[in-house]
Write an enzyme that holds these catalytic residues in place. Structure first.
Site, mmCIF file in Angstrom:
data_model
loop_
_atom_site.group_PDB
_atom_site.id
_atom_site.type_symbol
_atom_site.label_atom_id
_atom_site.label_comp_id
_atom_site.label_asym_id
_atom_site.label_seq_id
_atom_site.Cartn_x
_atom_site.Cartn_y
_atom_site.Cartn_z
ATOM 1 N N SER A 240 135.031 18.351 130.381
ATOM 2 C CA SER A 240 135.018 19.046 129.102
ATOM 3 C C SER A 240 134.497 20.469 129.148
ATOM 4 O O SER A 240 134.798 21.262 128.255
ATOM 5 C CB SER A 240 134.176 18.261 128.096
ATOM 6 O OG SER A 240 132.819 18.183 128.513
ATOM 7 N N THR A 296 137.448 7.788 123.354
ATOM 8 C CA THR A 296 136.706 8.021 122.116
ATOM 9 C C THR A 296 137.676 8.083 120.954
ATOM 10 O O THR A 296 138.852 8.426 121.111
ATOM 11 C CB THR A 296 135.900 9.325 122.188
ATOM 12 O OG1 THR A 296 135.115 9.465 120.994
ATOM 13 C CG2 THR A 296 136.803 10.546 122.303
ATOM 14 N N LYS A 299 137.441 12.516 118.979
ATOM 15 C CA LYS A 299 137.970 13.821 119.374
ATOM 16 C C LYS A 299 139.448 13.918 118.999
ATOM 17 O O LYS A 299 139.780 14.324 117.896
ATOM 18 C CB LYS A 299 137.695 14.072 120.852
ATOM 19 C CG LYS A 299 136.195 14.184 121.145
ATOM 20 C CD LYS A 299 135.893 14.408 122.604
ATOM 21 C CE LYS A 299 134.414 14.713 122.834
ATOM 22 N NZ LYS A 299 133.506 13.612 122.479
ATOM 23 N N THR A 328 123.832 -3.757 118.024
ATOM 24 C CA THR A 328 124.000 -2.640 117.099
ATOM 25 C C THR A 328 125.035 -2.979 116.040
ATOM 26 O O THR A 328 125.960 -3.772 116.282
ATOM 27 C CB THR A 328 124.414 -1.353 117.852
ATOM 28 O OG1 THR A 328 124.307 -0.234 116.984
ATOM 29 C CG2 THR A 328 125.838 -1.442 118.372
ATOM 30 N N THR A 329 124.867 -2.410 114.874
ATOM 31 C CA THR A 329 125.793 -2.652 113.770
ATOM 32 C C THR A 329 127.192 -2.178 114.134
ATOM 33 O O THR A 329 127.375 -1.142 114.775
ATOM 34 C CB THR A 329 125.299 -1.926 112.504
ATOM 35 O OG1 THR A 329 124.010 -2.440 112.155
ATOM 36 C CG2 THR A 329 126.243 -2.137 111.335
ATOM 37 N N THR A 414 123.739 21.330 129.753
ATOM 38 C CA THR A 414 125.147 20.953 129.621
ATOM 39 C C THR A 414 125.979 21.582 130.726
ATOM 40 O O THR A 414 126.918 20.970 131.245
ATOM 41 C CB THR A 414 125.680 21.375 128.238
ATOM 42 O OG1 THR A 414 124.817 20.846 127.214
ATOM 43 C CG2 THR A 414 127.089 20.872 128.015
#
Length: 452
Positions: A240, A296, A299, A328-329, A414
């Site tokens: 990325s 994902t 994006k 996790t929910t 990053t």
């Protein structure tokens, strides 16, 4: 004693630093730092809370180091305008609002505002409500979520898919779980892999070996050294920050030769590449050769969430053993429905992908013609190198304040120090006029800040 005073016992064990009136202050706190050291709205007055002040000092000092290195991140207060992407509203600290153009969004195709996506979200919210109601184990396994997983499995030609709350979580949970379930597994990871992959590998507890970025020779040497042990090769399709692409076919060849599984992160490619939006692996005709494809929904598909697509047994094992999935929910039904609508739409429409590539190429040509330091890439990502953290932030600030153009500066960790940059992401909705305005604004900024 009031909230600024320090007890006698505290003064005996801690040095004091200055005073307000006739009140002594603990060395761990000075008046201008009161906002950093409050507890329940007031400063602590008992002995134990001198320790609290000392702990707060650690956080303050850590933040000060970030400021000193010009790496402290400031979030712009942005409100996107549905139907007018890439236009947005920027709310300044004084409350005034300016309309700006966003040039750094990862909603690469603008699908977050697509009428079919928004309609699916709102209709499902009216039908099912806003939330999931619990984890997948406890009331959260909604029909829209099950349907989304089926859509994603079909997209990648796999037996099954499993959806997570984010792309970060899908990598972290899946890689760590896969590694733990395979005895004596060795994980081979590309040197430029995302932090979510790094954390997944670390939490797996497996032996890890890092191969040089996109270096097939080095990867083969490491595979050979691993011998007969189980092996998992983890890499990305589109990286990325630099916008380069992995040799997926070559990595699959090596995996076949040395008996390794492959785990491919396609987060910056799904929706954008391939005849149906399946990513670089679909574009290159090697999707069926990859063991696990991770992607994902945040994006190219413009929503939120992450997923893996793989065999039924791999997905079921991750579902059954991954804490990041179990505890996790679940993704809310409206989001799942919106994401499914986006995936379905992009399976059958290539207009957005074609326009995206066209406008990305046009942006690169314009910036290069203006003499700007554009890093050559073969993808939609357009990095403009600054090479200094302070100047990178200054450039971003000037673009926003003077030219109403929002590009977030990208600094360490990053990217490596000395490669700080502005990461530009053209979309199908950035027209030729937008590109001309961006080019002129960057040229003015480079000239004013003497970046050339």
């Amino acid at each position: 004693m009031d909230d600024l005073d320090v007890s006698a016992k505290c003064q005996a064990s801690h040095p004091t630093r200055g005073s307000v009136g006739n009140r002594q202050l603990c060395a761990d706190i000075v008046p201008e730092q009161r906002a950093l050291t409050t507890l329940n709205g007031t400063f602590a007055t008992d002995d134990n809370n001198c320790a609290v002040q000392a702990y707060e000092r650690h956080f303050h000092d850590s933040l000060e180091r970030l400021h000193g290195e010009q790496r402290y991140r400031v979030f712009a207060d942005i409100e996107r305008i549905s139907g007018r992407f890439p236009a947005a509203k920027w709310r300044r600290s004084d409350g005034t609002v300016t309309e700006i153009t966003v040039w750094c969004s990862n909603d690469y195709l603008g699908m977050g505002q697509h009428p079919e996506v928004v309609s699916a979200l709102t209709a499902t919210a009216h039908r099912c409500g806003a939330g999931a109601g619990g984890t997948r184990n406890i009331a959260g396994n909604s029909s829209p979520l099950v349907d989304l997983e089926g859509e994603l499995a079909d997209l990648h030609g796999k037996e099954a898919s499993l959806v997570f709350t984010s792309g970060y979580v899908s990598n972290q949970a899946s890689i760590s779980t896969i590694g733990k379930l395979i005895p004596e597994c060795v994980v081979l990871s590309d040197a430029f892999n995302h932090n979510s992959i790094i954390e997944g590998v670390r939490q797996s507890g497996c032996e890890k070996r890092i191969f040089r970025h996109n270096d097939l020779g080095h990867l083969e040497a490491l595979l050979r050294e691993a011998g007969d042990r189980p092996k998992l090769v983890v890499f990305e399709s589109v990286y990325s920050m630099d916008g380069d692409v992995a040799p997926i076919g070559g990595i699959c060849d090596l995996a076949d030769r040395y008996g390794a599984m492959t785990y491919l992160d396609e987060v910056h490619a799904v929706g954008l590449y391939g005849a149906h939006g399946g990513g670089i692996s679909e574009r290159d005709g090697v999707m069926h050769r990859v063991t696990v494809i991770e992607g994902t929904l945040a994006k190219g598909f413009g929503c939120i969430g992450g997923y893996i697509s793989a065999s039924r047994s791999v997905c079921d094992a991750v579902r059954s053993f991954a804490p990041g999935f179990i505890f996790t929910t679940a993704l809310p039904p409206p989001i799942a429905a919106a994401a499914r609508a986006s995936v379905r739409y992009l399976k059958h429409s290539s207009a957005e992908r074609e326009a995206h590539q066209r406008q990305a190429a046009a942006t690169k040509r314009a910036l290069l013609a203006a003499g700007l330091p554009v890093l050559p890439t073969e993808t939609h990502i357009v990095p403009v190198i600054v090479g200094d953290a302070e100047l990178c932030k200054a450039a971003a600030d000037r673009l926003l304040e003077r030219h109403a153009i929002y590009i977030q500066p990208i600094n360490y960790p990053t990217v490596p120090r000395g490669t700080e940059r502005l990461r530009i992401t053209p979309s199908p909705y950035h027209g030729d006029a937008h590109i001309a305005e961006l080019t002129a604004a960057l040229a003015e900024t480079w000239d004013t800040l003497s970046l050339a």
